[in-house]
Design an enzyme around this catalytic site. Structure first.
Site, PDB file in Angstrom:
ATOM      1  N   GLU A 122      73.087  16.998 -30.347  1.00  0.00           N
ATOM      2  CA  GLU A 122      73.518  15.934 -29.433  1.00  0.00           C
ATOM      3  C   GLU A 122      72.341  15.089 -28.956  1.00  0.00           C
ATOM      4  O   GLU A 122      71.274  15.609 -28.676  1.00  0.00           O
ATOM      5  CB  GLU A 122      74.212  16.600 -28.229  1.00  0.00           C
ATOM      6  CG  GLU A 122      74.762  15.648 -27.218  1.00  0.00           C
ATOM      7  CD  GLU A 122      75.547  16.367 -26.113  1.00  0.00           C
ATOM      8  OE1 GLU A 122      76.252  17.352 -26.394  1.00  0.00           O
ATOM      9  OE2 GLU A 122      75.430  15.929 -24.962  1.00  0.00           O
ATOM     10  N   GLU A 126      72.662   8.840 -20.248  1.00  0.00           N
ATOM     11  CA  GLU A 126      73.628   8.974 -19.151  1.00  0.00           C
ATOM     12  C   GLU A 126      73.170   8.120 -17.971  1.00  0.00           C
ATOM     13  O   GLU A 126      72.007   8.131 -17.599  1.00  0.00           O
ATOM     14  CB  GLU A 126      73.792  10.435 -18.750  1.00  0.00           C
ATOM     15  CG  GLU A 126      74.343  11.243 -19.922  1.00  0.00           C
ATOM     16  CD  GLU A 126      75.177  12.438 -19.523  1.00  0.00           C
ATOM     17  OE1 GLU A 126      76.371  12.250 -19.226  1.00  0.00           O
ATOM     18  OE2 GLU A 126      74.631  13.542 -19.513  1.00  0.00           O
TER      19      GLU A 126
END
Ligand code: NAG
Ligand code: NAG
Ligand code: NAG
Ligand code: NAG
Ligand code: NAG
Ligand code: NAG
Ligand code: NAG
Ligand code: NAG
Ligand code: NAG
Length: 356
Positions: A122, A126
């Protein structure tokens, strides 16, 4: 009758996107050799969402609904439980992903760009709604969340009121995070636990918004997200103007040759990818469900007959089932995100304590 038709139509259009979204399959190639292959992108593509909606053959809406406007794809939290999320059907095996977007405002609201593989490699961006000065970058290899020092925050000017270009440049040697034309972070293969934690398997692209600061989340997550979300002060909107994706591999599909999760084990099947075929098809851009909802509209308006209503009810029934499944999947993803957030926080606290 007319207003009843309109009611049915709006009800149906509210439910439609989730009908088309397929159930998320959790086949982890680290545990079995029988997972289906990942459809490739195998080329370059620009998705301009400020004028056209995403083609549902290329992008699956996995939670809620994205609003398509002239500003871009809008991911909106109007109230509790909202978390519109979309993901590419295609995967890239090394490449570039640039997202031109504006993050959502709102304490506790998290806007995110995620690249994710089937064995849980991943790469993340964010954005916390309450933080107008920094964006978080992060990565995980093979779902390993036992080390908490991977998240790094970088300065960015007004991400909630300005569109910026957030780019990930990913090769087998290194991952770079770029904000506009500035390289902010480089992760070398060897620096990710000698490569073991280095994201290196085909990843798809996921964009979405969620309430990290919902009161049902753990304290760690709420604190990481910047506090509780005030749902009355919304709506909170993340806007994606454009997504550019370049796949450094070309081919039709990617599959795992063994259970190591190493990039050397990935097999490429030659041929034209479904995504490229769809992009090049005449109806490619404007999308499939535009036409479908048009047909549905005609069907509803044209007939008050029982047949139409009956088929409608069948569709609605199926949608409700699908939505439930969608919510379950989302809950899984959210639980994972929460776990990560709590771990990052715990790590930070440990560092802070060790300084005293
Ligand atoms: C894969 O196997 C590991 C242990 O070997 C297990 O913890 C994990 O839950 C499994 N994942 C899936 C998706 O089956
Ligand atoms: C993708 O873009 C790169 C960089 O602009 C270019 O060199 C390459 O030829 C493009 N590939 C395809 C298949 O269009
Ligand atoms: C869409 O956004 C791009 C920049 O990503 C811009 O160049 C273009 O003019 C915009 N189109 C519309 C219709 O606003
Ligand atoms: C997304 O949905 C389409 C149908 O709408 C389906 O063909 C495709 O396999 C789905 N992809 C994923 C990754 O779920
Ligand atoms: C934003 O994030 C940075 C990096 O974590 C932090 O130093 C800063 O205090 C945060 N700002 C707010 C308002 O939380
Ligand atoms: C997960 O990462 C941690 C920290 O980098 C490392 O100590 C651990 O060995 C890794 N676990 C596996 C299964 O690779
Ligand atoms: C986004 O940033 C990357 C890295 O600087 C750059 O290569 C790319 O051209 C930019 N894209 C747009 C649309 O400005
Ligand atoms: C979470 O925080 C609230 C308020 O500070 C506190 O009452 C509660 O005990 C905390 N829960 C946990 C599990 O730490
Ligand atoms: C796939 O294409 C590559 C390059 O075009 C070629 O070298 C390779 O032999 C092809 N593989 C198969 C199985 O056809």
């Amino acid at each position: 009758m007319a207003s009843f038709s309109i009611f049915l139509f709006s009800l149906l259009s509210a439910l439609l996107p989730t009908v088309l979204a397929q159930t998320w399959t959790s086949c982890n190639p680290l545990n079995t050799t029988t997972c289906p292959a990942d459809p490739a992108l195998g080329s370059n593509a620009t998705f301009k969402w400020n004028g056209t909606m995403a083609d549902s053959k290329i992008w699956n809406t996995t939670a809620g609904q994205v609003q398509w406007t002239t500003k871009g794809g809008e991911f909106i939290i109007n109230g509790r439980g909202d978390s519109p999320t979309i993901q590419s059907n295609f995967y890239i095996f090394f490449g570039v992903v640039s997202v031109i977007m504006q993050a959502a405002t709102g304490q506790g609201v998290v806007s995110s760009i995620v690249l994710e593989s089937n064995d849980l490699d991943e790469v993340d961006w964010e954005f916390l709604g309450g933080n107008t000065t920094h964006v978080e970058t992060n990565y995980f290899g093979k779902g390993n969340t036992t080390s908490y020092d991977r998240a790094i925050y970088y300065p960015v000017s007004n991400p909630q009121t300005t569109f910026h270009n957030y780019t990930v440049h990913w090769t087998s040697a290194a991952i770079e995070w770029w904000i506009d034309n500035n390289l902010v972070r480089t992760l070398q293969y060897a620096d990710a636990l000698g490569g073991k934690n280095f994201p290196q398997t085909p990843m798809n692209v996921r964009l979405g918004i969620w309430a990290g600061g919902d009161k049902a989340n753990s304290n760690g997550t709420i604190e990481w997200a910047g506090g509780l979300v005030d749902y009355h002060a919304g709506p909170y909107t993340m806007t994606v103007q454009e997504v550019y994706v370049q796949d450094f591999s070309s081919g039709k599909e990617y599959s795992y040759g063994d259970m190591t999760g190493s990039w050397e084990s990935i097999k490429i099947t030659n041929g034209t990818s479904k995504a490229v075929a769809e992009i090049n098809s005449p109806h490619g851009v404007s999308g499939h469900w535009n036409a479908l909802s048009q047909a549905v509209r005609i069907a509803i308006v044209a007939s008050a007959a029982g047949v139409a209503i009956l088929s409608l009810l069948t569709i609605i029934f199926c949608c409700v089932k699908q939505r439930r499944a969608g919510r379950r999947e989302y809950a899984e993803i959210e639980a994972q995100r929460e776990k990560e957030a709590a771990e990052v926080l715990e790590y930070k606290q440990r560092i802070a304590n060790s300084r005293h």
